[in-house]
Design an enzyme around this catalytic site. Structure first.
Site, PDB file in Angstrom:
ATOM      1  N   GLN A 131       0.805  -1.092  -0.018  1.00  0.00           N
ATOM      2  CA  GLN A 131       0.168  -0.339   0.595  1.00  0.00           C
ATOM      3  C   GLN A 131       0.694   1.583  -0.132  1.00  0.00           C
ATOM      4  O   GLN A 131       1.586   1.866   1.166  1.00  0.00           O
ATOM      5  CB  GLN A 131      -0.588  -0.308   1.434  1.00  0.00           C
ATOM      6  CG  GLN A 131      -1.385   1.105   1.340  1.00  0.00           C
ATOM      7  CD  GLN A 131      -2.537   0.941   2.436  1.00  0.00           C
ATOM      8  OE1 GLN A 131      -1.662   0.856   3.963  1.00  0.00           O
ATOM      9  NE2 GLN A 131      -3.482   1.692   2.781  1.00  0.00           N
ATOM     10  N   TYR A 133       0.796   5.048   0.598  1.00  0.00           N
ATOM     11  CA  TYR A 133      -0.348   5.841   0.729  1.00  0.00           C
ATOM     12  C   TYR A 133       0.821   6.887   1.276  1.00  0.00           C
ATOM     13  O   TYR A 133       0.489   8.230   0.785  1.00  0.00           O
ATOM     14  CB  TYR A 133      -1.790   5.446   1.897  1.00  0.00           C
ATOM     15  CG  TYR A 133      -2.493   4.921   1.652  1.00  0.00           C
ATOM     16  CD1 TYR A 133      -2.765   4.433   0.092  1.00  0.00           C
ATOM     17  CD2 TYR A 133      -3.784   5.226   1.935  1.00  0.00           C
ATOM     18  CE1 TYR A 133      -3.962   4.072  -1.149  1.00  0.00           C
ATOM     19  CE2 TYR A 133      -5.358   4.650   1.180  1.00  0.00           C
ATOM     20  CZ  TYR A 133      -4.689   3.591   0.176  1.00  0.00           C
ATOM     21  OH  TYR A 133      -6.873   3.961  -0.004  1.00  0.00           O
ATOM     22  N   GLU A 253     -10.136  -1.069   5.743  1.00  0.00           N
ATOM     23  CA  GLU A 253      -8.323  -1.297   5.836  1.00  0.00           C
ATOM     24  C   GLU A 253      -8.746  -1.478   7.356  1.00  0.00           C
ATOM     25  O   GLU A 253      -7.921  -2.144   8.284  1.00  0.00           O
ATOM     26  CB  GLU A 253      -7.486  -0.088   5.804  1.00  0.00           C
ATOM     27  CG  GLU A 253      -5.986  -0.296   6.626  1.00  0.00           C
ATOM     28  CD  GLU A 253      -4.873   0.663   5.662  1.00  0.00           C
ATOM     29  OE1 GLU A 253      -5.055   1.685   5.436  1.00  0.00           O
ATOM     30  OE2 GLU A 253      -3.965   0.253   6.341  1.00  0.00           O
TER      31      GLU A 253
END
Ligand SMILES: Cc1cc2nc3c(=O)[nH]c(=O)nc-3n(C[C@H](O)[C@H](O)[C@H](O)COP(=O)(O)OP(=O)(O)OC[C@H]3O[C@@H](n4cnc5c(N)ncnc54)[C@H](O)[C@@H]3O)c2cc1C
Length: 388
Positions: A131, A133, A253
């Site tokens: 991920q 982010y 999540e």
């Protein structure tokens, strides 16, 4: 016999025949988890068999549609399956950010081609995802991210994006095959200038540098992008509307992380055994009561979520409650263990499992958005207090 009872009997018989005995023993450490992916080496034949059996039935993702590698089960059947898995103490056949985060976002926002390409690979554990982010200047203020994707064209690649920038705290970036990544495609609007891209971590220009933690492990990395070419058909949703995808994924999540509040099931009092200190005993009993309440709340939350009836801010409430509860559990394990619980490198301590697990819980209330941020969301969206 009702349909659901028949499903339960069939499921029980199938699990009895297909779940190897070694996969019915609690995981001793993270090394026992099966993450799948292009370079995955199975720890045992039993681990391989278990994944193949479950993926073959679509039961790594039981409630996804069959055409995308799922089991096509109803919410009620999915719940029965997880109850039957829990009853035999079965390990998860596959742990995957593809299952818990990207898959739900693709089901909602992906094109038909993207669903057909990526979802079955996720269900079978063939591609391991990470991920992308957080950035050095964008954690809680995620929409402040600066990694740039600019439109480019050349004869060989056709229309594509060139990605440049840096991510941080990218869990398992050094082990992942692909990344789901937030990038800035416009600087005109903070939230409406973000796009959601998928790309191969083996693409030229991607590099990772592991970050060493106090626990002695390096579960995450700094991740660098230097002119990484990404085909335009790997954009999920519309250009500049990636924030909608990002937020939806974060809800999933947070749902996943909230599960840490379940503490693996079972009473803490039984797990730690007799404790002389009456105050500590009372704290453990109070924890066990709160833990039972959390389990009931969690069951209701998952039912509401599967039925599409959950308030959009509920995952934040559950993430906050679950992670704070899990931190409390591990503080109590350490207190009950006394100085022995601090033992680090020894066979007796299973390589310091208790203190390493305790230190790991500190990250629970940071990953997926900190507790303070979850409380801000609950205050604003559930309690209707003025915006924070
Ligand atoms: C175990 C773990 C795994 C992770 N895995 C990944 C991953 O795979 N991919 C990824 O992209 N990221 C990952 N992260 C990063 C995580 O998402 C960020 O750490 C998190 O969002 C917080 O951002 P930050 O670290 O920049 O802290 P900051 O945003 O700088 O926050 C610092 C402190 O200020 C507080 N604060 C900030 N803003 C406010 C506010 N408005 N109101 C009240 N308090 C505030 C925070 O609560 C925190 O206590 C992971 C983190 C951990 C711990």
């Amino acid at each position: 016999m009702g349909d659901l009872d028949a499903f339960r009997s069939e499921t029980r018989a199938w699990l009895d025949a297909n779940c190897p005995p070694e996969m019915r023993v609690a995981m001793r450490s993270e090394d026992d988890a099966c993450w799948g992916g292009r370079n995955w080496t199975f720890q045992s034949e039993a681990q391989r068999q278990w994944l193949e059996a479950m993926a073959g039935r679509g039961w790594t993702v039981p409630d996804w549609p069959k055409e995308y590698g799922g089991g096509g089960l109803s919410p009620a059947e999915t719940k029965v399956l997880s109850q039957e898995l829990a009853a035999i103490g079965a390990r998860a056949p596959l742990i995957s950010f593809g299952i818990s985060m990207l898959g739900p976002a693709l089901l909602k926002f992906g094109s038909e081609e993207q669903k057909k390409k990526y979802l079955p690979e996720i269900a079978r554990g063939e591609i391991r995802w990470c991920q992308g982010y957080s950035e050095p200047g964008a954690g809680s203020d995620l929409a402040g991210l600066q990694t740039k994707a600019e439109a480019a064209f050349d004869e060989e690649l056709g229309d594509h994006y060139l990605v440049n920038g840096q991510k941080v705290w990218t869990s398992y970036a050094d082990l992942a095959d692909w990344i789901f990544c937030l990038v800035r495609t416009s600087s005109e609007s903070k939230h409406k200038g973000i796009s959601f891209l998928l790309f191969d971590m083996a693409s030229p220009g991607v590099s990772t540098r592991p970050i060493l933690l106090i626990s002695g492990y390096s579960p995450f990395c700094e991740t660098f992008f230097d002119d990484v070419a990404v085909p335009k058909d790997q954009l999920v949703g519309e250009e500049n509307r990636g924030w909608d995808v990002a937020k939806y994924l974060l809800g999933h999540e947070r749902e996943m992380i909230s599960g840490m509040g379940l503490g693996g099931g079972g009473s803490l009092g039984s797990a730690v055994g007799p404790v002389d200190d009456p105050l500590l005993r009372a704290e453990i009993a109070a924890y066990d009561v709160d833990s039972l309440a959390f389990s009931a709340m969690s069951e209701r939350f998952l039912d509401q979520l599967k039925a599409g009836e959950a308030h959009p801010a509920l995952p934040s409430m559950m993430k906050y409650a679950g992670t704070e509860l899990n931190k409390r559990r591990h503080e109590l394990v350490m207190a009950a263990g006394g100085s022995d619980a601090l033992e680090w490198d020894s066979e007796r301590s299973n390589d310091g499992k208790a203190p390493r697990d305790w230190l790991r819980t500190k990250g629970n209330s940071i990953e997926g958005g900190t507790s303070e941020i979850q409380l801000n969301i609950v205050a604003k969206h559930i309690l209707g207090l003025p915006g924070a």
